[in-house]
Motif scaffolding. Structure first.
Motif, PDB file in Angstrom:
ATOM      1  N   ALA A 290       0.826  -1.205   0.000  1.00 33.95           N
ATOM      2  CA  ALA A 290       0.000   0.000   0.000  1.00 33.95           C
ATOM      3  C   ALA A 290       0.856   1.248   0.000  1.00 33.95           C
ATOM      4  CB  ALA A 290      -0.928  -0.021   1.211  1.00 33.95           C
ATOM      5  N   THR A 291       1.935   1.215   0.739  1.00 34.47           N
ATOM      6  CA  THR A 291       2.850   2.367   0.785  1.00 34.47           C
ATOM      7  C   THR A 291       3.474   2.603  -0.584  1.00 34.47           C
ATOM      8  OG1 THR A 291       3.349   1.883   3.104  1.00 34.47           O
ATOM      9  CG2 THR A 291       4.871   3.326   1.945  1.00 34.47           C
ATOM     10  N   SER A 294       0.671   4.033  -2.925  1.00 31.57           N
ATOM     11  CA  SER A 294       0.360   5.422  -2.569  1.00 31.57           C
ATOM     12  C   SER A 294       1.529   6.339  -2.892  1.00 31.57           C
ATOM     13  CB  SER A 294       0.007   5.512  -1.083  1.00 31.57           C
ATOM     14  OG  SER A 294       1.124   5.126  -0.281  1.00 31.57           O
ATOM     15  N   MET A 317      -7.575   2.126  -4.383  1.00 30.34           N
ATOM     16  CA  MET A 317      -7.811   1.520  -3.069  1.00 30.34           C
ATOM     17  C   MET A 317      -8.018   0.008  -3.195  1.00 30.34           C
ATOM     18  SD  MET A 317      -7.530   3.844  -0.793  1.00 30.34           S
ATOM     19  CE  MET A 317      -8.259   3.019   0.622  1.00 30.34           C
ATOM     20  N   MET A 320      -4.654  -1.600  -3.694  1.00 31.48           N
ATOM     21  CA  MET A 320      -3.910  -1.640  -2.425  1.00 31.48           C
ATOM     22  C   MET A 320      -4.448  -2.758  -1.523  1.00 31.48           C
ATOM     23  SD  MET A 320      -3.634   2.478  -1.793  1.00 31.48           S
ATOM     24  CE  MET A 320      -2.956   2.349  -0.163  1.00 31.48           C
ATOM     25  N   GLY A 324      -2.554  -6.147  -0.248  1.00 29.27           N
ATOM     26  CA  GLY A 324      -2.477  -6.517   1.169  1.00 29.27           C
ATOM     27  C   GLY A 324      -2.902  -7.953   1.389  1.00 29.27           C
TER      28      GLY A 324
END
Length: 337
Positions: A290-291, A294, A317, A320, A324
């Motif tokens: 996710a990092t 983003s 989203m 991401m 995950g």
């Protein structure tokens, strides 16, 4: 104890000094408490013996010891000295030395040691101390309670047993604390257990240093076996030595228990730290995709897709979240989580 000469100094000693603690006359297995004027006028009898317990800091006691006690001068110097090193010395008809004991009224957090000087012959036991000690206090109580003694060596053996009883009482207290900590460690460990165990180990180490010299002294006494000591009294001394040996074994065993519990606490702390680090590492791994996404879409450069599309945010989203979940599946497949 000898009758003092008729001098002004001797008359001055007739008044009871502050350093006089107690004195007992033993005859026929029974004890009678003596007053100070009886002590200075006392003449030894063939079938009786005495015990005198005094403080060394009193000037009157020092004068009486120097001029009227009948103890040889070099032994007097030793008895009135500030030497606290445990030891045993023998002359032709007497034994004298220093025992290590626990001071009274020091609380439950320490085992501050004190020194007891003693002089023993066939007709008397003379003990001297600077501060209240457990062994002589226990012995005095037993004499007042009517415990009988047949000779001075029998009384000295009882003093050694009282010494062991004082050590044993402190050891029982430490053993109870170790039991409580052991139960705590095996159930729900308390934060203060580690520091309390450190304190207990220090006290046990002190007790071990106290007991070892006493055992050495008794072994030396038992080996030399002075001729003026009755054989039955030597048997009592052997029993006192057995008690100290057993006490030494108990101290060693309790010290090892405390050491193992401390190691167990350290192991639990290390295990907890590893679990925390594992959780932190997993969390970092979950947030890493996710990092990355983003960070990419946060670049302020031309040509980024979806800048003018309202659905682009939810698409990103979703990507991401999918990454995950893929990370979770990967960690499960590696059996890391």
């Amino acid at each position: 104890m000898h009758n003092p000469p008729d001098t002004p100094q001797a008359l001055h000693l007739l008044y009871e000094p502050a350093g006089f603690i107690c004195a007992f006359h033993f005859a026929g297995g029974h004890a009678r408490q003596m007053k100070w004027n009886e002590v200075i006028d006392y003449r030894p009898h063939a079938d009786a013996f005495t015990w005198l317990h005094v403080k060394t800091a009193d000037v009157k006691i020092q004068q009486w010891m120097a001029h009227h006690s009948g103890v040889p001068e070099h032994i007097n110097e030793f008895l009135l000295s500030s030497d606290t090193h445990p030891g045993l010395h023998m002359s032709a008809d007497s034994v004298y030395g220093t025992l290590t004991d626990i001071k009274m009224e020091i609380g439950d957090t320490g085992t501050e040691k004190g020194a007891l000087h003693f002089y023993l012959d066939s007709r008397r036991l003379l003990t001297l101390r600077t501060q209240p000690l457990c062994s002589t206090n226990l012995l005095r109580q037993k004499v007042l309670d009517g415990v009988g003694f047949q000779n001075s060596m029998d009384l000295f053996a009882k003093l050694l047993r009282c010494l062991a009883d004082g050590f044993n009482e402190r050891l029982d207290s430490l053993n109870d604390k170790v039991d409580d900590i052991e139960f705590s460690v095996l159930s729900d460990r308390r934060p203060e257990d580690r520091s309390e165990l450190s304190s207990i180990r220090r006290q046990l180490a002190e007790l071990r240093r106290f007991i070892a010299p006493e055992r050495r002294i008794l072994n030396q006494f038992n080996r030399l076996r002075p001729a003026w000591v009755p054989s039955t009294a030597m048997d009592d001394l052997t029993h006192a030595l057995d008690e100290l040996n057993e006490l030494h074994t108990t101290v060693e065993a309790l010290y090892e228990r405390a050491k193992l519990l401390q190691e167990e606490i350290a192991s639990q702390m290390s295990e907890q730290m590893n679990r925390n680090l594992m959780a932190l590492s997993i969390l970092t791994a979950l947030l890493m995709p996710a990092t990355l996404v983003s960070g990419i879409f946060g670049m302020n450069v031309a040509g980024l897709p979806g800048l003018h599309d309202e659905v682009s945010f939810w698409v990103v989203m979703g990507i991401m979240g999918a990454l995950g979940l893929a990370t979770v599946a990967f960690l499960k497949w590696l059996k890391i989580w």
